[in-house]
Design a protein around this motif. Structure first.
Motif, PDB file in Angstrom:
ATOM      1  N   TRP A   1       0.873  -1.172   0.000  1.00  0.00           N
ATOM      2  CA  TRP A   1       0.000   0.000   0.000  1.00  0.00           C
ATOM      3  C   TRP A   1       0.905   1.214   0.000  1.00  0.00           C
ATOM      4  CZ3 TRP A   1      -4.863   0.402  -1.166  1.00  0.00           C
ATOM      5  CH2 TRP A   1      -5.511   1.628  -0.935  1.00  0.00           C
ATOM      6  N   ASN A   2       1.165   1.855  -1.039  1.00  0.00           N
ATOM      7  CA  ASN A   2       0.471   1.889  -2.305  1.00  0.00           C
ATOM      8  C   ASN A   2       1.527   2.154  -3.369  1.00  0.00           C
ATOM      9  OD1 ASN A   2      -1.248   3.210  -4.487  1.00  0.00           O
ATOM     10  ND2 ASN A   2      -2.807   2.650  -3.004  1.00  0.00           N
ATOM     11  N   LEU A   3       1.257   1.919  -4.619  1.00  0.00           N
ATOM     12  CA  LEU A   3       2.266   2.277  -5.618  1.00  0.00           C
ATOM     13  C   LEU A   3       2.440   3.799  -5.664  1.00  0.00           C
ATOM     14  CD1 LEU A   3       4.247   1.565  -7.813  1.00  0.00           C
ATOM     15  CD2 LEU A   3       2.373   1.311  -9.413  1.00  0.00           C
ATOM     16  N   PHE A   4       1.339   4.529  -5.500  1.00  0.00           N
ATOM     17  CA  PHE A   4       1.398   5.995  -5.629  1.00  0.00           C
ATOM     18  C   PHE A   4       0.833   6.675  -4.389  1.00  0.00           C
ATOM     19  CE2 PHE A   4       0.403   4.215  -9.904  1.00  0.00           C
ATOM     20  CZ  PHE A   4       1.638   4.447 -10.489  1.00  0.00           C
ATOM     21  N   ASP A   5       1.395   7.822  -4.027  1.00  0.00           N
ATOM     22  CA  ASP A   5       0.738   8.673  -3.050  1.00  0.00           C
ATOM     23  C   ASP A   5      -0.622   9.061  -3.628  1.00  0.00           C
ATOM     24  OD1 ASP A   5       3.085   8.588  -1.610  1.00  0.00           O
ATOM     25  OD2 ASP A   5       3.734  10.617  -2.132  1.00  0.00           O
ATOM     26  N   PHE A   6      -1.578   9.340  -2.748  1.00  0.00           N
ATOM     27  CA  PHE A   6      -2.911   9.681  -3.247  1.00  0.00           C
ATOM     28  C   PHE A   6      -3.566  10.672  -2.302  1.00  0.00           C
ATOM     29  CE2 PHE A   6      -3.164   5.919  -0.602  1.00  0.00           C
ATOM     30  CZ  PHE A   6      -4.227   6.195   0.240  1.00  0.00           C
ATOM     31  N   ALA A   7      -4.670  11.264  -2.761  1.00  0.00           N
ATOM     32  CA  ALA A   7      -5.312  12.298  -1.950  1.00  0.00           C
ATOM     33  C   ALA A   7      -6.186  11.686  -0.872  1.00  0.00           C
ATOM     34  CB  ALA A   7      -6.148  13.209  -2.831  1.00  0.00           C
ATOM     35  N   ALA A   8      -6.002  12.193   0.341  1.00  0.00           N
ATOM     36  CA  ALA A   8      -6.878  11.883   1.463  1.00  0.00           C
ATOM     37  C   ALA A   8      -7.018  13.236   2.155  1.00  0.00           C
ATOM     38  CB  ALA A   8      -6.260  10.836   2.362  1.00  0.00           C
ATOM     39  N   ASP A   9      -8.028  13.974   1.746  1.00  0.00           N
ATOM     40  CA  ASP A   9      -8.099  15.381   2.144  1.00  0.00           C
ATOM     41  C   ASP A   9      -8.165  15.566   3.656  1.00  0.00           C
ATOM     42  OD1 ASP A   9      -8.117  18.040   0.999  1.00  0.00           O
ATOM     43  OD2 ASP A   9     -10.106  18.257   1.907  1.00  0.00           O
ATOM     44  N   GLY A  10      -8.569  14.504   4.374  1.00  0.00           N
ATOM     45  CA  GLY A  10      -8.663  14.609   5.824  1.00  0.00           C
ATOM     46  C   GLY A  10      -7.325  14.418   6.525  1.00  0.00           C
ATOM     47  N   ARG A  11      -6.287  14.082   5.804  1.00  0.00           N
ATOM     48  CA  ARG A  11      -4.987  13.851   6.455  1.00  0.00           C
ATOM     49  C   ARG A  11      -4.160  15.127   6.494  1.00  0.00           C
ATOM     50  NH1 ARG A  11      -2.663   8.508   7.205  1.00  0.00           N
ATOM     51  NH2 ARG A  11      -4.215   6.994   6.543  1.00  0.00           N
ATOM     52  N   ASP A  12      -3.359  15.242   7.557  1.00  0.00           N
ATOM     53  CA  ASP A  12      -2.393  16.337   7.624  1.00  0.00           C
ATOM     54  C   ASP A  12      -1.183  15.812   8.372  1.00  0.00           C
ATOM     55  OD1 ASP A  12      -0.924  18.579   7.808  1.00  0.00           O
ATOM     56  OD2 ASP A  12      -2.255  19.621   9.212  1.00  0.00           O
ATOM     57  N   GLU A  13      -0.257  15.260   7.656  1.00  0.00           N
ATOM     58  CA  GLU A  13       0.894  14.634   8.321  1.00  0.00           C
ATOM     59  C   GLU A  13       2.056  14.566   7.347  1.00  0.00           C
ATOM     60  OE1 GLU A  13       0.273  10.453   9.043  1.00  0.00           O
ATOM     61  OE2 GLU A  13      -1.242  10.370   7.502  1.00  0.00           O
ATOM     62  N   GLY A  14       3.227  14.340   7.913  1.00  0.00           N
ATOM     63  CA  GLY A  14       4.403  14.118   7.082  1.00  0.00           C
ATOM     64  C   GLY A  14       4.713  15.261   6.146  1.00  0.00           C
ATOM     65  N   GLY A  15       4.359  16.476   6.557  1.00  0.00           N
ATOM     66  CA  GLY A  15       4.749  17.644   5.778  1.00  0.00           C
ATOM     67  C   GLY A  15       3.914  17.892   4.538  1.00  0.00           C
ATOM     68  N   LYS A  16       2.908  17.065   4.290  1.00  0.00           N
ATOM     69  CA  LYS A  16       2.034  17.334   3.144  1.00  0.00           C
ATOM     70  C   LYS A  16       0.596  17.212   3.600  1.00  0.00           C
ATOM     71  CE  LYS A  16       4.961  15.994  -0.694  1.00  0.00           C
ATOM     72  NZ  LYS A  16       5.234  14.969  -1.698  1.00  0.00           N
ATOM     73  N   ASN A  17      -0.117  18.301   3.484  1.00  0.00           N
ATOM     74  CA  ASN A  17      -1.495  18.326   3.909  1.00  0.00           C
ATOM     75  C   ASN A  17      -2.368  17.720   2.806  1.00  0.00           C
ATOM     76  OD1 ASN A  17      -3.667  18.926   5.456  1.00  0.00           O
ATOM     77  ND2 ASN A  17      -3.308  21.147   5.536  1.00  0.00           N
ATOM     78  N   GLY A  18      -3.190  16.743   3.179  1.00  0.00           N
ATOM     79  CA  GLY A  18      -4.149  16.226   2.199  1.00  0.00           C
ATOM     80  C   GLY A  18      -3.701  14.999   1.430  1.00  0.00           C
TER      81      GLY A  18
END
Ligand code: GCB
Length: 740
Positions: free
Chosen positions: A504-521
């Motif tokens: 999980w996963n080949l690509f990063d993807f949008a999860a608009d509810g996340r805010d972590e690891g220096g990238k929001n969403g």
């Protein structure tokens, strides 16, 4: 005869009370706000309009509108008349426009992605983009034509049954039609063209072809496709003609030995894919599909889990052509909704109807982590039994499966329902230690040796901007992602009983509810970034394990500034002999397998050059790679996301005995009301940073049980940047005032 006309240009789009703007399809209204964090993307009903002149029709001809994806629900009106409604954002549907056509027409499609308790998905770790995000076509057919409407059917179904010993296949081809008196089926084969004709009875025609010396669809080695033609005839005229590709193969799963393709062991090892793209959302085209397939092939995967919904037909087609073996599923996910049963059934019916012919698909996924929020109820169990029976009835040739949450008890009655079971495990990322992945799988396998087991998800987030020479869980560095996957790759290789494994996963993807690891969403568990431009180092670990294309990769090319005298330089390669040169001078040559570690003294700026040689698929091969690193006096602050020293927040000695501290277990802290009052809100904050799913699983009793035995400081580390160091210090100070 049938004509198919793309109907993607010159639409007008508007949200309620907004001006109409011209758009072309594919289109989503959440391309920006669904990817920028905040869990605040617009969800509602928006409208697409298109004016068009009545197409020139021959006598009796009919015009159908084909919509390949309207997320999440849609209603279609022509000249004010409601023609159809559709619930489910990932399957195709068609409607007959003919009787409502005028000389000048206004087509209006209301598309709705608002929250409700009926249409899946409603709670999951990805953005529910709204829009007409796949292609739309007009299909004109004579009055006698193959079926177009029921469950978005292609009008034809092909079921090959292969006898490996006799090297032959019986291929049943069924077609559904309105009008016509017979169907002529033509199958070009290597020993000549085969033609069979069937009369239509109640609109159904069926024939069985026998293929001697059948050419197998053989995964990546030889994904051979046949193509059958169906012609609908009335007397001497052919009124409609369709084609279906198919492949002849045998999939078998042994609970002890894993997956077999055409009689030989073929462990399924690969990755999952979400369809969306940075800046585009889900409104992608064949170009993006092709790019994704190429990356999957580059890493050397032989299987894809196409999560968590029906993907575009073009994508399954590419999997058929390239020989990737696919897990297909519906978005019955995270939280069971008692009012959603009908929708799970219709989405499953559509998935199987529309995708049945793809030789790449090996199983139908009933649900994903469905017990995570809300546990297992009788209604949920019944829903699964109904889906399971539906799949077996519609397609007796493929098994059903489910992806379970790690907190689902291994004894749960839910697990016995599908033919194949699989777990999503995140030990070593969200909680627990890396080794718990191994023990969890073994425990299940020992308890249920007769049940096939898959590893449907595992992964760790990494932001390629973040780096560390002492990587650890939840630091979001590329280096920890490598440590994590090195362990997991080994875990998988030591367990041949796993019929399939999917990163999980080949690509990063949008999860608009996340805010972590220096990238929001974003969910950053991808091995490749959301824009598909950066392959993270861990990508090359799997490439070293799976790919037959010779390569060598220097890890840490983005980790240029190093504050130590001697730094570790890691190399991944699928060649066995690797030499590292520093500023043109040979440092060391190592013989090994996949992972090579060099200790490199650094003083100033250095050029590192690696060469590799060995043999792959019996041929000699070489490869090389170069990068630069430099010695710095202080760690580069850009490589950290805030919490610099996650390792030892407090040494044991600094703590007052007899009082609580963050070194206590979560269970101990929560059993004291004063300590619970300190800890509770912090946990809430950590969950919030990971979006709705994390929030909704908070009450899961099994999760609570697991968490109770964990040390609280290890949970805080797992919370990543959601809880800054100062907050940890303040909390510990507060706990140190509470006597045990
Ligand atoms: C899961 C879910 C997936 C999430 C993933 C994660 O178990 O099935 O949808 O994105 O975990 O990253 O937490």
């Amino acid at each position: 005869m049938r004509t198919v006309t793309p109907f993607n240009e010159h639409w007008l789009f508007h949200k309620p009370d907004e001006e109409k703007t011209p758009v072309d399809l594919p289109h989503t209204w959440n391309a920006k706000d669904g990817q920028d964090g905040g869990n605040d993307y617009w969800r509602g009903t928006a409208y697409y309009e298109k004016q068009f002149k009545k197409p020139a029709l021959q006598f009796g001809e009919r015009v159908f509108l084909e919509i390949n994806g309207a997320a999440m629900s849609a209603s279609v009106r022509l000249n004010g008349q409601l023609l159809t409604e559709h619930a489910g954002g990932y399957s195709a549907f068609r409607t007959d426009l003919t009787d409502a056509l005028q000389d000048d027409n206004l087509l209006e499609i209301a598309v709705d992605n608002s929250e409700n308790d009926r249409v899946y998905p409603q709670m999951a770790d990805f953005t529910f983009y709204g829009g007409l995000y796949r292609s739309v076509n007009l299909i004109t057919v004579p009055s006698a034509h193959f079926e177009l409407v029921k469950d978005g059917t292609p009008g034809i179904r092909v079921t090959p049954l292969v006898d490996l010993e006799k090297k032959c296949a019986e291929v049943t081809v069924t077609a559904w039609a309105t009008g016509g008196d017979r169907v002529v089926f033509t199958l070009p084969a290597e020993d000549g063209e085969k033609i069979l004709t069937s009369e239509l009875h109640d609109g159904i025609a069926e024939v069985v072809f026998t293929l001697e010396n059948v050419h197998l669809w053989d995964g990546l080695c030889d994904p051979y496709l046949y193509c059958v033609k169906a012609e609908l005839c009335s007397g001497d005229t052919v009124s409609d003609c369709i084609f279906s590709r198919f492949g002849c193969r045998v999939f078998e799963i042994d609970p002890e030995k894993g997956f077999f393709l055409n009689g030989r062991a073929y462990p399924l090892r690969g990755v999952s894919r979400h369809q969306d793209r940075l800046g585009l959302g889900n409104a992608i085209t064949v170009k993006e599909h092709r790019e994704d397939i190429e990356i999957a092939l580059e890493i050397g995967a032989n299987t894809l889990r196409l999560a968590h919904y029906q993907h575009a037909q073009e994508f399954y087609d590419l999997c058929d052509e390239k020989g990737l073996i696919v897990w297909a599923e519906i978005p019955y996910i995270t939280r069971h909704m008692p009012n959603g049963r009908e929708n799970t059934i219709s989405q499953m019916r559509e998935l199987i109807t529309q995708c049945h012919h793809h030789p790449s698909i090996f199983c139908w996924g009933l649900s994903n982590e469905i017990s995570a929020s809300g546990g297992v109820t009788d209604d949920l169990l019944e829903n699964h039994r109904i889906l399971n029976e539906l799949c077996h009835k519609m397609d007796p040739t493929r098994p059903t499966t489910m992806a379970h949450a790690f907190m689902l008890e291994q004894e749960s009655p839910l697990i016995g329902i599908a033919d194949l079971g699989a777990y999503n495990l995140y030990f070593g990322w969200y909680l627990g230690e890396l080794e718990q992945n191994d023990s969890f799988l073994d425990e299940y396998h020992e308890k249920f040796p007769e049940r096939p087991l898959g590893f449907s998800e595992y992964g760790a987030d990494a932001n390629p901007a973040f780096h560390s020479s002492a990587p650890e869980r939840s630091d979001y560095t590329e280096e920890y992602q490598c440590v994590y996957h090195e362990h997991l790759l080994q875990c998988i290789e030591e367990r041949p009983y796993l019929f399939a494994t999917h990163v999980w996963n080949l690509f990063d993807f949008a999860a608009d509810g996340r805010d972590e690891g220096g990238k929001n969403g974003q969910n950053q568990k991808g091995l490749v970034t959301f824009d598909r431009k950066t392959r993270k180092d861990a990508f090359y670990l799997y490439k070293a394990a799976w790919s037959q294309e010779p390569f060598v990769h220097l890890c840490g090319s983005r980790y240029a500034d190093r504050a130590e005298e001697v730094t570790e330089v890691k190399v991944y390669s699928n060649l066995g002999r690797v030499s590292l040169y520093v500023d043109g001078k040979l440092l060391e040559t190592q013989e090994g397998r996949r992972i090579f570690r060099f200790r490199v003294p650094i003083t100033g700026e250095h050029e590192l050059h690696v060469t590799a040689e060995g043999s792959l698929s019996g041929a000699a091969a070489t490869a090389e790679d170069t990068m630069r690193i430099r010695r710095v006096s202080e760690p580069n602050p850009a490589y950290f996301f805030g919490k610099k020293k996650v390792v030892n927040w407090f040494d044991k000695e600094d703590l007052k005995e007899g009082f609580f501290s963050i070194h206590d277990t979560f269970g101990e802290l929560m059993s004291n009301p004063a300590a619970a009052a300190v800890v509770g809100p912090i946990m809430q904050k950590a969950r919030d940073s990971r979006g709705d799913v994390a929030k909704s699983t908070a009450d899961n009793p099994n999760l609570q049980k697991m968490m109770a035995s964990m040390r609280f400081d290890s949970m805080l580390k797992a919370a990543g940047d959601a809880i800054p160091e100062e907050a940890v210090r303040a909390m510990n100070a507060a706990l140190q005032r509470i006597p045990k």
